[in-house]
Design an enzyme around this catalytic site. Structure first.
Site, PDB file in Angstrom:
ATOM      1  N   CYS A 181      43.755  59.601  38.849  1.00 32.47           N
ATOM      2  CA  CYS A 181      43.852  60.862  39.587  1.00 32.47           C
ATOM      3  C   CYS A 181      42.468  61.455  39.843  1.00 32.47           C
ATOM      4  CB  CYS A 181      44.672  61.932  38.869  1.00 32.47           C
ATOM      5  SG  CYS A 181      46.377  61.493  38.579  1.00 32.47           S
TER       6      CYS A 181
ATOM      7  N   ARG B 204      40.767  56.953  43.362  1.00 34.35           N
ATOM      8  CA  ARG B 204      41.303  57.263  42.032  1.00 34.35           C
ATOM      9  C   ARG B 204      42.830  57.405  42.041  1.00 34.35           C
ATOM     10  NH1 ARG B 204      37.426  58.899  38.479  1.00 34.35           N
ATOM     11  NH2 ARG B 204      38.969  59.964  37.196  1.00 34.35           N
TER      12      ARG B 204
ATOM     13  N   TRP C 118      47.757  59.597  41.006  1.00 31.51           N
ATOM     14  CA  TRP C 118      48.189  58.245  40.677  1.00 31.51           C
ATOM     15  C   TRP C 118      49.198  58.438  39.563  1.00 31.51           C
ATOM     16  CZ3 TRP C 118      47.836  53.788  42.986  1.00 31.51           C
ATOM     17  CH2 TRP C 118      48.080  52.600  42.276  1.00 31.51           C
TER      18      TRP C 118
ATOM     19  N   ASN D   5      43.733  65.877  35.613  1.00 31.57           N
ATOM     20  CA  ASN D   5      43.607  64.432  35.487  1.00 31.57           C
ATOM     21  C   ASN D   5      43.582  64.122  33.993  1.00 31.57           C
ATOM     22  OD1 ASN D   5      40.663  62.362  35.562  1.00 31.57           O
ATOM     23  ND2 ASN D   5      42.769  61.697  35.543  1.00 31.57           N
ATOM     24  N   GLY D   6      44.460  63.203  33.559  1.00 31.34           N
ATOM     25  CA  GLY D   6      44.505  62.857  32.140  1.00 31.34           C
ATOM     26  C   GLY D   6      45.944  62.831  31.668  1.00 31.34           C
TER      27      GLY D   6
ATOM     28  N   GLU E 116      43.948  30.456  39.572  1.00 30.85           N
ATOM     29  CA  GLU E 116      43.513  31.797  39.972  1.00 30.85           C
ATOM     30  C   GLU E 116      42.026  31.787  40.344  1.00 30.85           C
ATOM     31  OE1 GLU E 116      44.718  34.393  40.969  1.00 30.85           O
ATOM     32  OE2 GLU E 116      43.196  35.930  40.661  1.00 30.85           O
TER      33      GLU E 116
ATOM     34  N   LYS F  57      40.570  32.881  44.000  1.00 31.78           N
ATOM     35  CA  LYS F  57      39.532  33.902  44.181  1.00 31.78           C
ATOM     36  C   LYS F  57      38.401  33.345  45.047  1.00 31.78           C
ATOM     37  CE  LYS F  57      40.800  37.157  43.230  1.00 31.78           C
ATOM     38  NZ  LYS F  57      42.168  36.979  42.885  1.00 31.78           N
TER      39      LYS F  57
ATOM     40  N   GLU G  82      39.513  33.083  48.624  1.00 29.41           N
ATOM     41  CA  GLU G  82      39.763  34.390  49.236  1.00 29.41           C
ATOM     42  C   GLU G  82      38.481  35.105  49.643  1.00 29.41           C
ATOM     43  OE1 GLU G  82      43.581  36.681  47.442  1.00 29.41           O
ATOM     44  OE2 GLU G  82      42.008  36.246  45.992  1.00 29.41           O
TER      45      GLU G  82
ATOM     46  N   HIS H 158      44.798  11.080  40.554  1.00 26.61           N
ATOM     47  CA  HIS H 158      45.784  10.604  41.527  1.00 26.61           C
ATOM     48  C   HIS H 158      45.522  11.197  42.899  1.00 26.61           C
ATOM     49  CE1 HIS H 158      47.960   8.852  38.168  1.00 26.61           C
ATOM     50  NE2 HIS H 158      47.787  10.001  37.530  1.00 26.61           N
TER      51      HIS H 158
ATOM     52  N   LYS I 273      45.823  43.586  51.337  1.00 28.56           N
ATOM     53  CA  LYS I 273      46.077  43.871  49.922  1.00 28.56           C
ATOM     54  C   LYS I 273      47.572  43.748  49.628  1.00 28.56           C
ATOM     55  CE  LYS I 273      44.801  45.465  45.855  1.00 28.56           C
ATOM     56  NZ  LYS I 273      44.177  44.418  45.022  1.00 28.56           N
TER      57      LYS I 273
HETATM   58  C1  G6P Z   1      48.241  39.620  48.741  1.00 26.11           C
HETATM   59  C2  G6P Z   1      46.942  40.037  48.079  1.00 26.11           C
HETATM   60  C3  G6P Z   1      46.789  39.321  46.735  1.00 26.11           C
HETATM   61  C4  G6P Z   1      48.006  39.561  45.850  1.00 26.11           C
HETATM   62  C5  G6P Z   1      49.301  39.187  46.576  1.00 26.11           C
HETATM   63  C6  G6P Z   1      50.527  39.653  45.802  1.00 26.11           C
HETATM   64  O1  G6P Z   1      48.166  38.288  49.112  1.00 26.11           O
HETATM   65  O2  G6P Z   1      45.855  39.740  48.918  1.00 26.11           O
HETATM   66  O3  G6P Z   1      45.621  39.777  46.069  1.00 26.11           O
HETATM   67  O4  G6P Z   1      47.886  38.817  44.683  1.00 26.11           O
HETATM   68  O5  G6P Z   1      49.357  39.828  47.855  1.00 26.11           O
HETATM   69  O6  G6P Z   1      50.533  41.034  45.728  1.00 26.11           O
HETATM   70  P1  G6P Z   1      51.353  41.872  44.678  1.00 26.11           P
HETATM   71  O7  G6P Z   1      51.068  43.302  45.019  1.00 26.11           O
HETATM   72  O8  G6P Z   1      52.806  41.528  44.908  1.00 26.11           O
HETATM   73  O9  G6P Z   1      50.913  41.489  43.329  1.00 26.11           O
END
Ligand code: G6P
Length: 615
Positions: free
Chosen positions: A9, A36, A83, A109-110, A487, A491, A494, A510, A610
């Site tokens: 927040c 935030r 938030w 906030n808190g 992962e 990354k 991406e 293989h 996102k």
């Molecule tokens: C998109 C984002 C990823 C994320 C995925 C799933 O592809 O770019 O960073 O991992 O969605 O998102 P979620 O909010 O369901 O974890």
């Protein structure tokens, strides 16, 4: 519905005249704090006609479109961007909150840890509450004290004396309309010193367009701002803050990232805090109830997309190998395969940091219709997937701005590992002692992640320099390390646009090995003790073809494996349960630094969003 405790927040306050309407200035300040939190927003101003509050669910711009913040003016004002932690995002739960008379408005906030107890006491005294928040008790406590005849500042002091927990508070009192009262404990609060006005905010960028002269408040300090003055006390004694004024030379933009060049790096570095908050917010009784339900389920399905899917694979690994349960993880876009298999008595664990990914939502709906119970694991309180699920567990990482998930991934791993261990306890896969050891280890995660960041970053940057000129890389591992390698490769793809592919190390013979030639980068995560010898064999196979091998390994394996790699990134020692979290750090940093060295903006990777809300 479970609510995680947490503290993000953003709050702001202003007293005085700044050459524009206060509502307009407060809105601009809040926009600078949107990182935030952004599920609700609100503003209150006070002048000779009393306090006016405008607030609602939604992003600042959406709430502004409904209520026209910019039209508000007065002698002083406060604002909040939220938030959710206590109480779902809604118009009622949005800040500012008011007392029974409308003469007091407060933003916070808190977390007020003892708010339930205070709320009961206040209700017994006839106070009426409108929201589910912890914050509202502050307005009513203050109301009680001023009604009893205490001067406003003393009422504030008495109010905060009753509060347990963390807070940064800004408060308006209509009888003293030129003042903004404030108090700080744990949650951040800074003052912006102006000419004819003064600001207050959770973070400096909020007011940096108006002033760059800043005073950081300390825990236990409270007081008020007027247009021409700042008065601060601690325990009833005045505190001189004049010599604490600092001049800040950051741009408002870089300040939003707390001095980091990108949100991704900031979010990687704030993982110790995110993990600590997540651990603190985890209700172990509830985890135990869920662990039992999972252990007793007919079958366990796990679904997610992207990074969350990799967290799901770790959960799958633990539920199968540790708890001995019948678990199946799948990409949520592929849910149709399982439809005929789903029956009453099954559980689906749907993991989504945003809680909005459409594929995960579709799987949730279909599985529920077919009688499965759904547990949602999310970072956004009351987002769609948790709302449509039977059970909810929340990571408490705070809002993640960088498109590539980082802190939400490691906090997911923390929660899911605790959950899997608990399921193993209930299924008989794990004894009580071993279970306690896992929990103790997870509790150490924030500190060990902190050490990891400090220890590995320089080495990682050096390796990123080598990777920055490559077009391909493999990420190999065995056992529980494999989802972490996956992962790491995701990354790298991406944000750095290096084609990175993860493979079970044993499978690399293989097919993938056909591509390996001189200096071909191969990253190994050494996580699972059960696979050390065969993994060493796989490294040797790559080395024999001239590969540039990078080993991410805990220090206890250094003696055995330190020399077999071209480069080594050593991490602190931990069991595989915790190494998944620890080893994610160098992989995130490797992708980040490679992206930056290649000249890309890791916060906004091309073609990616996102949150993906189309199938
Ligand atoms: C998109 C984002 C990823 C994320 C995925 C799933 O592809 O770019 O960073 O991992 O969605 O998102 P979620 O909010 O369901 O974890």
């Amino acid at each position: 519905m479970r609510q995680a405790g947490g503290l993000v927040c953003g709050i702001v306050g202003v007293a005085g005249s700044i050459g524009e309407r206060l509502g307009s200035a407060l809105k601009k300040c809040l926009e600078r704090l949107e990182y935030r939190g952004y599920d609700s927003a609100g503003i209150a101003v006070t002048g000779t006609g009393g306090i006016t509050v405008r607030k609602g669910k939604g992003k600042i711009n959406e709430v502004d479109a409904r209520f026209n913040f910019t039209a508000l003016d007065g002698l002083s004002g406060i604002g909040h961007t939220r938030w959710a932690t206590h109480g779902k995002p809604s118009d009622e739960n949005a800040h500012p909150h008011v007392d029974c008379t409308g003469e007091v408005a407060v933003v916070h906030n808190g977390i007020i840890a003892n708010y339930r107890e205070l709320k009961e006491q206040l209700m017994a005294r006839g106070h009426r509450f409108i929201s589910d928040t912890d914050t509202e008790v502050i307005a009513h406590l203050f109301e009680d004290y001023v009604k009893a005849g205490l001067p406003a500042l003393v009422a504030l002091r008495e109010t905060i004396r009753r509060l347990k927990g963390s807070y940064a508070i800004a408060l308006l009192y209509s009888h003293e309309p030129d003042k903004v009262f404030f108090a700080r404990n744990v949650s951040p609060l800074v003052i912006g010193v102006g000419e004819g006005f003064n600001f207050l905010a959770s973070d400096i960028p909020a007011f940096l367009n108006y002033t760059n002269r800043v005073i950081t408040l300390h825990d236990g300090e409270y007081g008020y701002l007027t247009p021409s003055g700042i008065y601060v006390e601690r325990n009833g004694e005045p505190v001189n803050v004049e010599d604490r004024v600092r001049v800040i030379n950051w741009s408002p933009e870089s300040a939003g990232k707390e001095g980091y060049p990108h949100f991704m790096l900031k979010e990687i570095h704030e993982q110790p805090r995110a993990l600590r908050e997540t651990w603190a917010g985890l209700d172990m009784d509830y985890v135990s109830k869920l662990g039992k339900a999972i252990a007793e389920a007919r079958r366990v399905f796990i679904t997610a997309s992207g990074t969350s899917y990799h967290a799901g694979l770790i959960l799958d690994y633990l539920l199968v190998s540790l708890a001995g349960l019948d678990a199946h993880a799948f990409n949520s876009s592929e849910y149709r395969k399982y439809i005929k298999l789903v029956k009453e008595g099954d559980i689906l664990i749907a993991i989504s940091q945003s809680g909005e990914t459409i594929d995960t939502l579709m799987a949730t709906r279909v599985f529920r219709e077919r009688g499965a119970k759904v547990l949602a694991v999310s970072n956004v309180v009351d987002s769609t997937i948790p709302r449509e699920s039977d059970y909810q567990l929340y990571t408490n990482a705070g809002p993640e701005i960088g498109v590539a998930a980082t802190k939400t991934f490691t906090t997911q791993l923390m929660i899911l590992t605790a959950l899997a261990a608990n399921a193993a306890l209930h299924s008989g896969g794990m004894g009580k002692e071993a279970y306690s050891l896992v929990l103790n280890e997870l509790e150490q995660a924030p500190d060990l992640v902190n050490t990891t960041i400090i220890n590995v970053e320089a080495r990682v940057r050096h390796i990123a320099g080598k990777l920055a000129v490559k077009t391909n890389a493999y990420y190999l591992s065995r056992g529980i390390g494999l989802p972490i390698a996956m992962e790491g490769a995701l990354k790298m793809k991406e944000v750095a646009y290096v084609h990175a592919e993860a493979y079970p190390a044993g499978e690399s013979k293989h097919g993938p090995i056909a591509l390996v030639n001189q200096e071909f980068p191969v990253v190994f995560t050494v996580t699972d003790d059960d696979y050390l010898d065969p993994l060493e064999g796989n490294v040797m196979e790559m080395t024999a073809r001239g590969a540039y091998t990078i080993g991410i390994l805990p220090s206890r394996h250094y003696a055995k494996l330190g020399k077999v790699f071209t480069e080594v990134i050593q991490t602190p020692d931990a069991s595989p349960y915790l190494l998944t979290i620890i080893q994610s750090i160098p992989l995130q940093l490797l992708a980040y630094h490679t992206a930056v060295l290649r000249g890309y903006d890791p916060d906004k990777p091309r073609n990616l969003a996102k949150t993906v809300t189309v199938e």
